[in-house]
Design an enzyme around this catalytic site. Structure first.
Site, PDB file in Angstrom:
ATOM      1  N   ASN A  43       0.829  -1.208   0.000  1.00 14.64           N
ATOM      2  CA  ASN A  43       0.000   0.000   0.000  1.00 14.64           C
ATOM      3  C   ASN A  43       0.866   1.263   0.000  1.00 14.64           C
ATOM      4  OD1 ASN A  43      -2.380  -1.549   0.241  1.00 14.64           O
ATOM      5  ND2 ASN A  43      -2.064  -1.714   2.441  1.00 14.64           N
ATOM      6  N   HIS A 128     -14.431  -1.734   5.312  1.00 14.18           N
ATOM      7  CA  HIS A 128     -13.300  -2.420   5.964  1.00 14.18           C
ATOM      8  C   HIS A 128     -13.668  -3.010   7.334  1.00 14.18           C
ATOM      9  CE1 HIS A 128      -9.172  -2.365   7.885  1.00 14.18           C
ATOM     10  NE2 HIS A 128      -8.842  -2.791   6.685  1.00 14.18           N
ATOM     11  N   GLU A 172     -16.243   3.988   2.657  1.00 10.80           N
ATOM     12  CA  GLU A 172     -14.876   4.280   2.238  1.00 10.80           C
ATOM     13  C   GLU A 172     -15.003   5.175   1.012  1.00 10.80           C
ATOM     14  OE1 GLU A 172     -12.332   0.783   1.797  1.00 10.80           O
ATOM     15  OE2 GLU A 172     -13.427  -0.232   3.382  1.00 10.80           O
ATOM     16  N   SER A 176     -10.882  -0.569  -0.598  1.00 12.17           N
ATOM     17  CA  SER A 176      -9.551  -1.155  -0.477  1.00 12.17           C
ATOM     18  C   SER A 176      -9.356  -2.419  -1.288  1.00 12.17           C
ATOM     19  CB  SER A 176      -9.252  -1.442   0.991  1.00 12.17           C
ATOM     20  OG  SER A 176     -10.202  -2.353   1.521  1.00 12.17           O
ATOM     21  N   ASP A 201     -14.014   7.091   5.087  1.00 13.08           N
ATOM     22  CA  ASP A 201     -12.693   6.499   5.319  1.00 13.08           C
ATOM     23  C   ASP A 201     -11.876   6.653   4.034  1.00 13.08           C
ATOM     24  OD1 ASP A 201     -10.533   4.679   5.379  1.00 13.08           O
ATOM     25  OD2 ASP A 201     -11.580   3.301   6.720  1.00 13.08           O
ATOM     26  N   HIS A 204      -7.259   4.645   1.502  1.00  7.60           N
ATOM     27  CA  HIS A 204      -6.559   4.342   0.243  1.00  7.60           C
ATOM     28  C   HIS A 204      -6.554   5.495  -0.750  1.00  7.60           C
ATOM     29  CE1 HIS A 204      -5.869   0.113   1.181  1.00  7.60           C
ATOM     30  NE2 HIS A 204      -6.982   0.251   1.883  1.00  7.60           N
ATOM     31  N   LYS A 235      -0.406   4.148   4.530  1.00  9.28           N
ATOM     32  CA  LYS A 235      -0.485   3.648   3.158  1.00  9.28           C
ATOM     33  C   LYS A 235       0.252   4.595   2.199  1.00  9.28           C
ATOM     34  CE  LYS A 235      -3.979   0.575   4.538  1.00  9.28           C
ATOM     35  NZ  LYS A 235      -5.301   0.452   5.104  1.00  9.28           N
TER      36      LYS A 235
HETATM   37  C1  LIG Z   1      -5.810  -0.214   6.227  1.00  7.80           C
HETATM   38  C2  LIG Z   1      -7.165   0.321   6.507  1.00  7.80           C
HETATM   39  C3  LIG Z   1      -7.490   0.773   7.783  1.00  7.80           C
HETATM   40  C4  LIG Z   1      -6.572   0.585   8.949  1.00  7.80           C
HETATM   41  O1  LIG Z   1      -5.470   1.421   8.920  1.00  7.80           O
HETATM   42  P1  LIG Z   1      -4.139   1.000   9.703  1.00  7.80           P
HETATM   43  O2  LIG Z   1      -3.422   2.287   9.912  1.00  7.80           O
HETATM   44  O3  LIG Z   1      -3.415   0.053   8.847  1.00  7.80           O
HETATM   45  O4  LIG Z   1      -4.568   0.376  11.007  1.00  7.80           O
HETATM   46  C5  LIG Z   1      -8.730   1.362   7.944  1.00  7.80           C
HETATM   47  N1  LIG Z   1      -9.606   1.489   6.920  1.00  7.80           N
HETATM   48  C6  LIG Z   1      -9.326   1.019   5.687  1.00  7.80           C
HETATM   49  C7  LIG Z   1     -10.327   1.170   4.598  1.00  7.80           C
HETATM   50  C8  LIG Z   1      -8.105   0.417   5.453  1.00  7.80           C
HETATM   51  O5  LIG Z   1      -7.828  -0.077   4.252  1.00  7.80           O
END
Ligand SMILES: *Cc1c(COP(=O)(O)O)cnc(C)c1O
Length: 384
Positions: A43, A128, A172, A176, A201, A204, A235
Site C-alpha cells: 500500500n 473495511h 470508504e 480497499s 474512510d 486508500h 499507506k
Molecule cells: C488499512 C485500513 C485501515 C486501517 O489502517 P491502519 O493504519 O493500517 O490500522 C482502515 N480502513 C481502511 C479502509 C483500510 O484499508
C-alpha cells in the site's frame, strides 16, 4: 501442466493463512526464502516509505526519546503532535484534526464515540473490517447497504431513519479491495436530506486523489459536508498512524469519549516527524500521484483489451477469480514469475469473490508493469 501439479498441494488448503517473513529491499523489491520478488501487494502507493526525507525526519524525531511514555491525555502530546494535527486539518480542509495510533484504532474509537445504543448506522456492505468492528463496539443498530448503491441506502434511510435519535452513514471513498469509488456527492445529499452524520474512510485515497493529494473528499470538493474524514499515514504516505479531520466540537467529543484514543500511549515523535515530512512530499510532489494513476489506467486498459475483467479507477486492481483455490493458484503462478501478489479470500472479501489484489506504486517502472501484464496474459484465469 507440470506447473499446476507443482502448485496443487498448497492450493488445496485454499483458506489457511500464514505469515511470510519478508525483508524489504530498495524500491519494490522484497526477499523471501533466498529469492527476490517485485512487490505488487504493498500500500506504499507513492513509494514514500523508504524516501530519504522520511527517514531523515524520523531520525530527527529520535533525538529526545523513542517512546512518549504516556497517552495523549496524560503527558503524551508534544508540539510535534499538535503541529501534525494542524497540518492535517489544513490538508483535509476541515477546522481540526485528531491523530489516532492506527487506522484500525481510529475507526473503532471514532464510530463508538459518535454512535450509541439508541442510534443507527448505515454502512456500505464492503466497508473495511475496522469499520465493522467499530459499529459492533458502538452497540448501535445498523443496516448494511449494497455496495455503492445509493438507491438501497435511500430506501433504508426512508424506512428506518425516523426511529432513531442520531444516524451515522459510513463509506470508504476508495474501496480497499475493489479499487472502486463511492458515489460521494450523492451520499452527501442523502446525509443532508436525512439529517445524518457522514463519515468517510480515505485510507486508500489520501495522497493519491485530489488536487493537493488530500483524497476524494478533496477531489469532489465535499469536505465541508463530510463530518468526519478518516485517513491513515500508513499507506500512500509511507509513514504510520491515522487521523480524523473534523470540527472542533467533534474533536473535543473524541478526546473525551473515544476509548482507543484515550487509553493508548501516543505515537512516538519519530513517527510524527516522518508523517509531517510525508505530508510535505505529498503536497510538493504531485508527479507521484499523477504517474501512479496514469500507470494504473494503462494497466487496466491492457488487461481489459486482452479480455480480463477489471473493476475500478485506481491504483488498486483486483483480479477476481471467485474461487479461493484459483486465487491461490494465480498468486503462486505470479510468484514463480518473480512477482509478489497475494490472494485475498473471505472473510476479507465476500464468499465467492476471492481475488489477487494487485496494487501499483509510483516506483513500478513501465518495463516492470509490462512484464507483469505479460505474465497475467499468459495465464488463463479460471473464473468461478
Ligand atoms: C488499512 C485500513 C485501515 C486501517 O489502517 P491502519 O493504519 O493500517 O490500522 C482502515 N480502513 C481502511 C479502509 C483500510 O484499508
Amino acid at each position: 501442466m507440470e506447473q499446476r501439479l507443482k502448485f496443487s498441494k498448497e492450493a488445496s488448503d485454499s483458506i489457511h493463512r500464514a505469515l511470510f517473513i519478508l525483508s524489504r529491499k530498495q524500491d519494490n523489491r522484497i526477499a523471501y526464502n533466498g529469492r527476490e520478488y517485485i512487490d505488487f501487494s504493498s500500500n506504499d502507493y507513492l513509494s514514500l516509505a523508504g524516501h530519504p526525507e522520511l527517514r531523515k525526519a524520523a531520525g530527527e524525531g529520535l533525538t529526545r526519546a523513542v517512546g512518549t511514555s504516556a497517552s495523549r491525555l496524560i503527558t503524551g502530546t508534544t508540539p510535534l503532535h499538535a503541529l501534525l494535527e494542524e497540518e492535517i486539518a489544513s490538508f483535509k480542509n476541515k477546522p481540526a484534526a485528531l491523530i489516532f495510533n492506527t487506522g484500525y484504532q481510529a475507526n473503532l474509537g471514532i464510530i463508538s464515540a459518535v454512535s450509541e445504543k439508541k442510534d443507527v448506522i448505515f454502512s456500505d456492505r464492503l466497508n473495511h473490517a475496522s469499520i465493522v468492528d467499530g459499529i459492533r463496539l458502538s452497540g448501535s443498530d445498523f443496516f448494511r447497504f449494497r455496495h455503492n448503491d445509493t438507491g438501497h441506502l435511500t430506501a433504508l434511510l426512508e424506512k428506518y431513519r425516523g426511529r432513531y435519535d442520531n444516524a451515522l452513514i459510513i463509506t470508504e471513498s476508495l474501496f480497499s479491495m475493489d479499487g472502486d469509488i463511492a458515489p460521494l456527492k450523492a451520499i452527501t445529499e442523502l446525509k443532508k436530506r436525512f439529517d445524518s452524520i457522514l463519515m468517510v474512510d480515505e485510507a486508500h485515497a489520501s495522497g493519491v486523489f485530489g488536487e493537493n493529494g488530500s483524497g476524494l473528499t478533496g477531489a469532489y470538493d465535499i469536505s465541508p459536508d463530510v463530518d468526519i474524514i478518516m485517513g491513515t499515514f500508513s499507506k500512500a504516505l509511507g509513514g504510520f498512524g491515522a487521523y480524523a479531520a473534523l470540527s472542533n466540537e467533534m474533536r473535543d467529543h473524541m478526546i473525551n469519549h473515544s476509548r482507543s484514543f484515550i487509553y493508548s500511549t501516543s505515537l512516538p515523535e519519530c513517527i510524527i516527524s516522518a508523517d509531517l515530512a510525508a505530508l510535505g512530499l505529498v503536497k510538493n510532489e504531485p508527479f507521484r500521484r499523477k504517474t501512479l494513476l496514469l500507470n494504473a489506467e494503462y494497466m487496466r486498459n491492457e488487461l481489459k483489451a486482452s479480455g480480463i475483467s477489471v473493476t475500478g479507477k485506481s491504483q488498486i486492481i483486483p483480479l477476481i477469480t471467485g474461487s479461493n483455490d484459483e486465487a491461490v493458484r494465480l498468486s503462486l503462478y505470479l510468484r514463480e514469475k518473480g512477482f509478489w501478489a497475494v490472494p485475498i479470500r473471505p472473510p476479507t472479501v465476500p464468499r465467492g469473490k476471492a481475488r489477487v489484489r494487485v496494487s501499483l506504486t509510483y516506483n513500478h517502472s513501465k518495463e516492470t508493469i509490462d512484464s507483469f501484464i505479460d505474465a497475467i496474459k499468459k495465464y488463463n484465469i479460471r473464473y468461478g
